[in-house]
Write an enzyme that holds these catalytic residues in place. Structure first.
Site, PDB file in Angstrom:
ATOM      1  CB  CYS A 114     -17.689  -1.717 -42.822  1.00 20.34           C
ATOM      2  SG  CYS A 114     -17.431  -3.484 -42.577  1.00 20.34           S
ATOM      3  CG  ASN A 130     -15.177  -2.910 -35.256  1.00 20.42           C
ATOM      4  OD1 ASN A 130     -14.479  -1.910 -35.245  1.00 20.42           O
ATOM      5  ND2 ASN A 130     -16.456  -2.886 -35.578  1.00 20.42           N
ATOM      6  CG  HIS A 181     -24.366  -4.466 -28.809  1.00 23.60           C
ATOM      7  ND1 HIS A 181     -25.351  -3.815 -28.110  1.00 23.60           N
ATOM      8  CD2 HIS A 181     -24.939  -4.903 -29.951  1.00 23.60           C
ATOM      9  CE1 HIS A 181     -26.482  -3.890 -28.795  1.00 23.60           C
ATOM     10  NE2 HIS A 181     -26.259  -4.546 -29.917  1.00 23.60           N
TER      11      HIS A 181
HETATM   12  C1  PEP Z   1     -15.875  -5.524 -37.779  1.00 21.91           C
HETATM   13  O1  PEP Z   1     -15.557  -6.577 -37.238  1.00 21.91           O
HETATM   14  O2  PEP Z   1     -15.076  -4.584 -37.988  1.00 21.91           O
HETATM   15  C2  PEP Z   1     -17.268  -5.314 -38.220  1.00 21.91           C
HETATM   16  C3  PEP Z   1     -17.596  -4.235 -38.891  1.00 21.91           C
HETATM   17  O3  PEP Z   1     -18.196  -6.243 -37.832  1.00 21.91           O
HETATM   18  P1  PEP Z   1     -18.842  -6.284 -36.345  1.00 21.91           P
HETATM   19  O4  PEP Z   1     -18.423  -5.046 -35.649  1.00 21.91           O
HETATM   20  O5  PEP Z   1     -20.302  -6.388 -36.540  1.00 21.91           O
HETATM   21  O6  PEP Z   1     -18.222  -7.530 -35.800  1.00 21.91           O
END
Ligand code: PEP
Ligand code: MG
Length: 608
Positions: free
Chosen positions: A566, A503, A175
């Site tokens: 993303c 991610n 985070h």
């Molecule tokens: C991801 O999992 O790559 C994503 C963009 O969502 P978050 O990082 O909010 O889990």
């Protein structure tokens, strides 16, 4: 001298003693640079008045020097713009956007520990361990570093107020790391030598104590942590595009940067979008070249002002009626956020992701904070403690999160859909184009998406009727669990777009927690089990193969399905190049990584 054990005089001094040698040296320099078409680092000797050349090679350079050399060589017609784009390591652009330490001050600064480089640049400030204290000190004019074991959405305001963020735990997609990058803040995370004691307000590093208010400095490019205050200076490019306290025309660095970005944009095929969830972040993103928002994490909007109280009421609700009551208070707040985002985008598309994190993240865990909240909401502290217990999960990353929230509590998705469409109607009425793209997180089963689609379309129809407008929108999904990749053809039947959440896709396909991998990854890199941190640089062989499968299957059902990424990899040059080869339509990354992504995308296109 070559060994670096003597301090040399400037080369131009030879001119006085050996004018002829100096003239020859200038000739050789021009010949070499003309031949290699690059800046040379060469060695020579002068013996009995005669010049001997010993060696030459392309010189090493900083990010700023790389840009300047390439742009000036194009001006001198030594190289073409294509060569300039190809030659500059895309990552080096992040050096141009980050504040830097004063070189002399840095040399004498004492390194007390190291962590992971998670948000580039240099930051110095007084340390605070609580977000609200950091915020209060910053408001009084102090330069502040927020130091936490790890951060959670509750710390957002403190992070925003701080110059930099330092954590003891968590990887480069924790985070703290991803929010810091999104805000353009310097960040060092996972510095496991830090022992933080919140109760006494002390940080202990190898027996040395630092107290609340003491100065530390962090280098988010190298991961180093320094004792005391180390002088920093800001980036010209950020001053022109974000702070707006100098003009582009007055900054030679900005002008070179703008020229390079123009060449890159003329060549790249990938679109670039930004991960941004506040109107000001979107403005910065547009200034850095974003063609839209690729990820708006709506939960990041839940902490501003009174919203968190409504969110908590929603979570503490004992039945749907109570929940709806709290959601009704949240609706105007979310709507006004989306209005701000749509306006800042000026007609560009916005991918808005519905609520994703597990609900316990929004409740206070400490007893005193639970008591305060109970008083504020007029309910018993026991009820809060009970709900916190109920929501406890052994593995929240695999728990009640993502679309599972919207499926169990459809009224949350309803409120979010209503906020999006009402905001869209409002901005559209003012004459501006609006292109919302609603994104459902953590889908693995086609039915999960279908259930959420039903909610979104139903609310869209209602709002369009109520307001007598037509809103053009898309609904798609994140692809962030392996199952979604292998059943992507089934999912594509109802998804209008896919956005790879790499991610979570990295976390779930490697079975490696994005927050805890820091404890063994360095050893894994030493042993060459992995060459790079897979949460920073996409694991093309493994995770990449899953993405490839999803692209192939998705396109087999819906030829023109829009595809993007993303996850944090969207701002990593090698991963961007991989996305180009996969044929994605866009990459989305934090606003301050956009120039890196633009250049990497152009480099990938030039390879075709
Ligand atoms: C991801 O999992 O790559 C994503 C963009 O969502 P978050 O990082 O909010 O889990
Ligand atoms: Mg995710």
């Amino acid at each position: 001298m070559v060994a670096g054990v003597r301090t040399p005089e400037p080369v131009a001094k030879i001119q006085v003693q050996f004018p002829e040698v100096y003239r020859q040296l200038q000739d050789v320099r021009r010949t070499l640079e003309g031949h290699f078409k690059d800046m040379q680092d060469f060695e020579f000797t002068v013996e009995e008045g005669r010049l001997f050349m010993l060696q030459t090679r392309n010189g090493k350079r900083t990010g700023l020097a790389a840009v300047r050399i390439a742009v000036e060589m194009v001006k001198e017609k030594l190289i073409k713009p294509d060569d300039a784009v190809r030659r500059i390591p895309a990552d080096s652009l992040s050096q141009l956007l980050a504040p830097v330490f004063d070189a002399r001050a840095r040399k004498t600064a004492e390194v007390i520990a190291r962590g992971l480089p998670a948000g580039p640049g240099a930051a110095t400030g007084q340390i605070y361990f609580q977000a609200n204290e950091a915020e209060a000190a910053a408001h009084k004019g102090a330069k502040v570093l927020l130091v936490r074991v790890e951060t959670s959405p509750e710390d957002i305001r403190g992070m925003l107020a701080a110059e930099g963020i330092l954590t003891a735990r968590g990887g480069v997609s924790s985070h703290a790391a991803l929010v810091a990058r999104q805000m353009g803040k310097v960040c060092v995370c996972g510095a496991s030598d830090l022992q933080i004691d919140y109760s006494t307000g002390t940080l202990t590093v190898r027996g040395k104590h630092y107290r609340k208010g003491d100065f530390l400095s962090i280098d988010g490019t190298s991961g180093e942590i320094f004792a005391g205050e180390v002088k920093t200076s800001p980036s010209d490019i950020v001053r022109v595009l974000v702070d707006k306290d100098i003009q582009g025309a007055d900054s030679p660095t900005y002008k070179m940067f703008a020229q390079l970005m123009q060449w890159a944009d003329q060549r790249r095929k990938l679109e670039v979008r930004a991960n941004a969830d506040q109107p000001d972040q979107v403005e910065h993103a547009v200034a850095f070249g974003a063609q839209g928002v690729g990820l708006c994490r709506t939960e990041h909007m839940f902490f501003e002002g009174h919203r968190i109280d409504y969110v908590r009421q929603m979570i503490l609700a004992e039945n749907a009626d109570e929940r709806n009551h709290a959601l009704a208070k949240l609706l105007p707040e979310q709507r006004s956020d989306f209005v701000g985002i749509f306006k800042a985008l000026g007609g560009r598309p916005a991918t808005i992701r519905f609520l994703d994190p597990p609900l316990h993240e929004f409740l206070p865990h400490e007893e005193s904070a639970q008591r305060d909240l109970a008083e504020k909401l007029g309910i018993s502290a026991d009820r809060i403690a009970r709900r916190v217990k109920e929501l406890h999960e052994f593995n929240p990353m695999l728990g009640h999160r993502g679309c599972r929230l919207g499926i169990v509590y459809p009224e949350i998705s309803e409120m979010q859909a209503r906020a999006v469409f009402e905001a869209a109607a409002e901005v559209q009425a003012s004459g501006m184009k609006v292109r919302p793209e609603i994104m459902i997180p953590l889908v693995g089963f086609p039915k999960e998406l279908e259930l959420q689609l039903e909610v979104v379309h139903r609310v869209a129809n209602t709002v369009q009727k109520e307001r007598n407008v037509k809103i053009s929108y898309l609904v798609g999904t994140m692809i962030e669990v392996p199952r979604a990749c292998v059943v992507a053809d089934e999912i594509a039947k109802s998804a209008q777009f896919f956005s790879f959440g790499t991610n979570d896709l990295t976390q779930t396909s490697l079975g490696m927690s994005r927050d805890d991998a820091g404890s063994f990854l360095p050893r894994y890199q030493e042993e060459e089990i992995v060459r790079q941190n897979p949460f920073a640089v996409l694991d093309q062989v493994g995770v990449g193969k899953l993405m490839e499968t999803a692209v192939r299957l998705g396109r087999s059902v819906r030829k023109d399905i829009k595809l993007g990424i993303c996850g944090e990899h969207g701002g990593d040059p090698d991963s961007v190049k991989f996305c180009h080869r996969l044929g994605l339509n866009y990459v989305s990354c934090s606003p301050f990584r956009l120039p890196v992504a633009r250049l990497a995308a152009a480099q990938a296109a030039l390879k075709d």
